[in-house]
Design a protein around this motif. Structure first.
Motif, PDB file in Angstrom:
ATOM      1  N   ILE A  71      32.374  -1.669  -0.299  1.00 57.49           N
ATOM      2  CA  ILE A  71      32.067  -0.951   0.936  1.00 57.49           C
ATOM      3  C   ILE A  71      32.697   0.432   0.826  1.00 57.49           C
ATOM      4  O   ILE A  71      33.887   0.556   0.507  1.00 57.49           O
ATOM      5  CB  ILE A  71      32.625  -1.676   2.171  1.00 57.49           C
ATOM      6  N   GLY A  72      31.911   1.455   1.054  1.00 56.49           N
ATOM      7  CA  GLY A  72      32.410   2.819   0.999  1.00 56.49           C
ATOM      8  C   GLY A  72      32.206   3.536   2.318  1.00 56.49           C
ATOM      9  O   GLY A  72      31.289   3.221   3.072  1.00 56.49           O
ATOM     10  N   PHE A  73      33.057   4.503   2.593  1.00 56.54           N
ATOM     11  CA  PHE A  73      32.951   5.247   3.847  1.00 56.54           C
ATOM     12  C   PHE A  73      33.509   6.651   3.650  1.00 56.54           C
ATOM     13  O   PHE A  73      34.283   6.924   2.726  1.00 56.54           O
ATOM     14  CB  PHE A  73      33.719   4.546   4.970  1.00 56.54           C
ATOM     15  N   GLY A  74      33.123   7.536   4.534  1.00 56.10           N
ATOM     16  CA  GLY A  74      33.658   8.886   4.540  1.00 56.10           C
ATOM     17  C   GLY A  74      33.403   9.545   5.875  1.00 56.10           C
ATOM     18  O   GLY A  74      32.382   9.282   6.527  1.00 56.10           O
ATOM     19  N   PHE A  75      34.333  10.383   6.301  1.00 54.55           N
ATOM     20  CA  PHE A  75      34.161  11.142   7.542  1.00 54.55           C
ATOM     21  C   PHE A  75      34.767  12.525   7.350  1.00 54.55           C
ATOM     22  O   PHE A  75      35.914  12.637   6.907  1.00 54.55           O
ATOM     23  CB  PHE A  75      34.825  10.434   8.730  1.00 54.55           C
ATOM     24  N   ASN A  76      33.994  13.558   7.648  1.00 53.53           N
ATOM     25  CA  ASN A  76      34.446  14.948   7.528  1.00 53.53           C
ATOM     26  C   ASN A  76      34.224  15.679   8.843  1.00 53.53           C
ATOM     27  O   ASN A  76      33.183  15.504   9.492  1.00 53.53           O
ATOM     28  CB  ASN A  76      33.665  15.693   6.439  1.00 53.53           C
ATOM     29  N   GLY A  77      35.169  16.520   9.213  1.00 55.44           N
ATOM     30  CA  GLY A  77      35.002  17.414  10.338  1.00 55.44           C
ATOM     31  C   GLY A  77      35.095  18.851   9.866  1.00 55.44           C
ATOM     32  O   GLY A  77      35.835  19.161   8.927  1.00 55.44           O
ATOM     33  N   SER A  78      34.325  19.742  10.470  1.00 55.36           N
ATOM     34  CA  SER A  78      34.348  21.153  10.082  1.00 55.36           C
ATOM     35  C   SER A  78      34.507  22.027  11.314  1.00 55.36           C
ATOM     36  O   SER A  78      34.020  21.695  12.401  1.00 55.36           O
ATOM     37  CB  SER A  78      33.070  21.545   9.335  1.00 55.36           C
ATOM     38  N   ALA A  79      35.211  23.148  11.148  1.00 50.93           N
ATOM     39  CA  ALA A  79      35.379  24.148  12.201  1.00 50.93           C
ATOM     40  C   ALA A  79      35.215  25.518  11.557  1.00 50.93           C
ATOM     41  O   ALA A  79      35.943  25.854  10.622  1.00 50.93           O
ATOM     42  CB  ALA A  79      36.747  24.018  12.864  1.00 50.93           C
ATOM     43  N   VAL A  80      34.250  26.291  12.047  1.00 48.32           N
ATOM     44  CA  VAL A  80      33.933  27.588  11.465  1.00 48.32           C
ATOM     45  C   VAL A  80      33.980  28.658  12.545  1.00 48.32           C
ATOM     46  O   VAL A  80      33.355  28.519  13.596  1.00 48.32           O
ATOM     47  CB  VAL A  80      32.531  27.577  10.808  1.00 48.32           C
ATOM     48  N   THR A  81      34.743  29.700  12.287  1.00 46.91           N
ATOM     49  CA  THR A  81      34.727  30.898  13.128  1.00 46.91           C
ATOM     50  C   THR A  81      33.993  31.986  12.362  1.00 46.91           C
ATOM     51  O   THR A  81      34.439  32.419  11.294  1.00 46.91           O
ATOM     52  CB  THR A  81      36.147  31.367  13.463  1.00 46.91           C
ATOM     53  N   GLU A  82      32.857  32.405  12.879  1.00 49.00           N
ATOM     54  CA  GLU A  82      32.032  33.367  12.161  1.00 49.00           C
ATOM     55  C   GLU A  82      32.678  34.744  12.132  1.00 49.00           C
ATOM     56  O   GLU A  82      33.299  35.167  13.111  1.00 49.00           O
ATOM     57  CB  GLU A  82      30.659  33.486  12.834  1.00 49.00           C
ATOM     58  N   PRO A  83      32.503  35.470  11.049  1.00 51.28           N
ATOM     59  CA  PRO A  83      32.858  36.883  11.063  1.00 51.28           C
ATOM     60  C   PRO A  83      31.796  37.659  11.847  1.00 51.28           C
ATOM     61  O   PRO A  83      30.701  37.139  12.106  1.00 51.28           O
ATOM     62  CB  PRO A  83      32.832  37.266   9.583  1.00 51.28           C
ATOM     63  N   GLU A  84      32.103  38.847  12.229  1.00 50.44           N
ATOM     64  CA  GLU A  84      31.094  39.731  12.822  1.00 50.44           C
ATOM     65  C   GLU A  84      30.563  40.600  11.695  1.00 50.44           C
ATOM     66  O   GLU A  84      31.174  41.604  11.322  1.00 50.44           O
ATOM     67  CB  GLU A  84      31.693  40.547  13.960  1.00 50.44           C
ATOM     68  N   ALA A  85      29.428  40.168  11.128  1.00 50.39           N
ATOM     69  CA  ALA A  85      28.900  40.816   9.926  1.00 50.39           C
ATOM     70  C   ALA A  85      27.387  40.688   9.885  1.00 50.39           C
ATOM     71  O   ALA A  85      26.784  39.913  10.638  1.00 50.39           O
ATOM     72  CB  ALA A  85      29.521  40.182   8.679  1.00 50.39           C
ATOM     73  N   ASP A  86      26.761  41.472   8.999  1.00 54.76           N
ATOM     74  CA  ASP A  86      25.307  41.469   8.863  1.00 54.76           C
ATOM     75  C   ASP A  86      24.870  40.721   7.611  1.00 54.76           C
ATOM     76  O   ASP A  86      23.818  40.995   7.039  1.00 54.76           O
ATOM     77  CB  ASP A  86      24.775  42.904   8.830  1.00 54.76           C
ATOM     78  N   TRP A  87      25.646  39.742   7.166  1.00 51.65           N
ATOM     79  CA  TRP A  87      25.340  39.015   5.932  1.00 51.65           C
ATOM     80  C   TRP A  87      24.101  38.137   6.071  1.00 51.65           C
ATOM     81  O   TRP A  87      23.439  37.846   5.087  1.00 51.65           O
ATOM     82  CB  TRP A  87      26.530  38.151   5.517  1.00 51.65           C
ATOM     83  N   ILE A  88      23.797  37.666   7.284  1.00 46.28           N
ATOM     84  CA  ILE A  88      22.633  36.813   7.529  1.00 46.28           C
ATOM     85  C   ILE A  88      21.749  37.487   8.568  1.00 46.28           C
ATOM     86  O   ILE A  88      22.195  37.789   9.681  1.00 46.28           O
ATOM     87  CB  ILE A  88      23.059  35.416   8.017  1.00 46.28           C
ATOM     88  N   SER A  89      20.492  37.718   8.211  1.00 50.35           N
ATOM     89  CA  SER A  89      19.567  38.415   9.110  1.00 50.35           C
ATOM     90  C   SER A  89      18.528  37.434   9.640  1.00 50.35           C
ATOM     91  O   SER A  89      17.358  37.495   9.289  1.00 50.35           O
ATOM     92  CB  SER A  89      18.883  39.567   8.371  1.00 50.35           C
ATOM     93  N   SER A  90      18.971  36.499  10.478  1.00 46.40           N
ATOM     94  CA  SER A  90      18.065  35.516  11.068  1.00 46.40           C
ATOM     95  C   SER A  90      18.197  35.557  12.582  1.00 46.40           C
ATOM     96  O   SER A  90      19.301  35.711  13.120  1.00 46.40           O
ATOM     97  CB  SER A  90      18.399  34.111  10.558  1.00 46.40           C
ATOM     98  N   SER A  91      17.056  35.415  13.263  1.00 45.23           N
ATOM     99  CA  SER A  91      17.055  35.373  14.731  1.00 45.23           C
ATOM    100  C   SER A  91      17.029  33.941  15.250  1.00 45.23           C
ATOM    101  O   SER A  91      16.906  33.731  16.457  1.00 45.23           O
ATOM    102  CB  SER A  91      15.842  36.143  15.265  1.00 45.23           C
ATOM    103  N   ASN A  92      17.148  32.942  14.361  1.00 38.59           N
ATOM    104  CA  ASN A  92      17.125  31.540  14.776  1.00 38.59           C
ATOM    105  C   ASN A  92      18.400  31.186  15.532  1.00 38.59           C
ATOM    106  O   ASN A  92      19.432  31.848  15.426  1.00 38.59           O
ATOM    107  CB  ASN A  92      16.981  30.623  13.567  1.00 38.59           C
TER     108      ASN A  92
END
Length: 219
Positions: A71-92
């Motif tokens: 039996i295998g298991f895994g649990f991950n949590g993530s926390a991301v604070t975005e920079p204020e940058a133009d690296w991604i140009s998406s309106s989604n």
């Protein structure tokens, strides 16, 4: 890292941009027990030079029962604070938050569990995995999230006598069912496969995928 890429996962596509320098670290601990069972911890951190950061923390393990079951298991949590940058140009947007890097803070989680039974001839397995809409791994390569998948599989293998030109025959069938967090059926797939191993390191394989349903951006 003097030249860091920036990767964000989504339900139907990933978002990638070229960032600036960053400081990153990874810490992994694993304890192994008699019989092959283990438990581990993993944490990653990335801090961009001009603001923004990403952190993950996870636990995982395998429990072996007798010789045939695991039996295998895994649990991950993530926390991301975005920079204020133009690296991604998406309106989604995802759940009311923009994909563009405008300083928002997003958190998510991912988890899985699997059960496996293995013997000389038979192999049975089942697993469940899910990733929440804003789960990301700043030091990993997660390109898809917002899904819940259940799968089950069965396999058989036969070993032939040493004097035979055939070494091994294996036949497998797996079924996978995926929904997103909004309850939309994303995929229903049956995979079948047969493989024959021959003398002289030769082998041949035949497989068939039957997609009963697949959803992508509303189609």
């Amino acid at each position: 890292d003097q030249d860091s890429a920036y990767l964000g996962a989504g339900e139907n596509e990933a978002y990638i941009g070229q960032g600036n320098g960053s400081f990153a670290n990874v810490f992994r601990y694993q304890r192994t027990y008699e019989g092959g069972s283990n438990i581990g911890l993993l944490t990653t951190n990335r801090f961009y030079n001009n603001g923004g950061s990403g952190n993950t923390l996870g636990i995982d393990g395998i429990i072996r029962i007798r010789k045939q079951y695991s039996i295998g298991f895994g649990f991950n949590g993530s926390a991301v604070t975005e920079p204020e940058a133009d690296w991604i140009s998406s309106s989604n947007s995802i759940n009311g938050k923009t994909v563009a890097l405008d300083g928002e803070t997003n958190s998510g989680y991912a988890g899985f569990i699997f059960v496996n039974r293995s013997s000389k001839h038979w192999n049975s397995n089942a697993y469940y995995v899910e990733k929440s809409p804003w789960y990301n791994t700043p030091l990993g390569f997660v390109t898809k999230n917002n899904f819940k998948t259940f799968a089950i599989g069965q396999g058989y293998q036969e070993f032939f006598k040493e004097e035979s030109v055939f070494n091994r025959l294996s036949v497998n069938a797996n079924y996978e069912l995926t929904h997103n967090y909004q309850g939309v059926l994303k995929g229903s797939i049956l995979n079948t496969q047969a493989y024959v191993a021959l003398d002289g390191n030769f082998g041949t394989e035949i497989g068939h995928n039957r997609i009963f349903n697949e959803e992508f951006y509303g189609f």
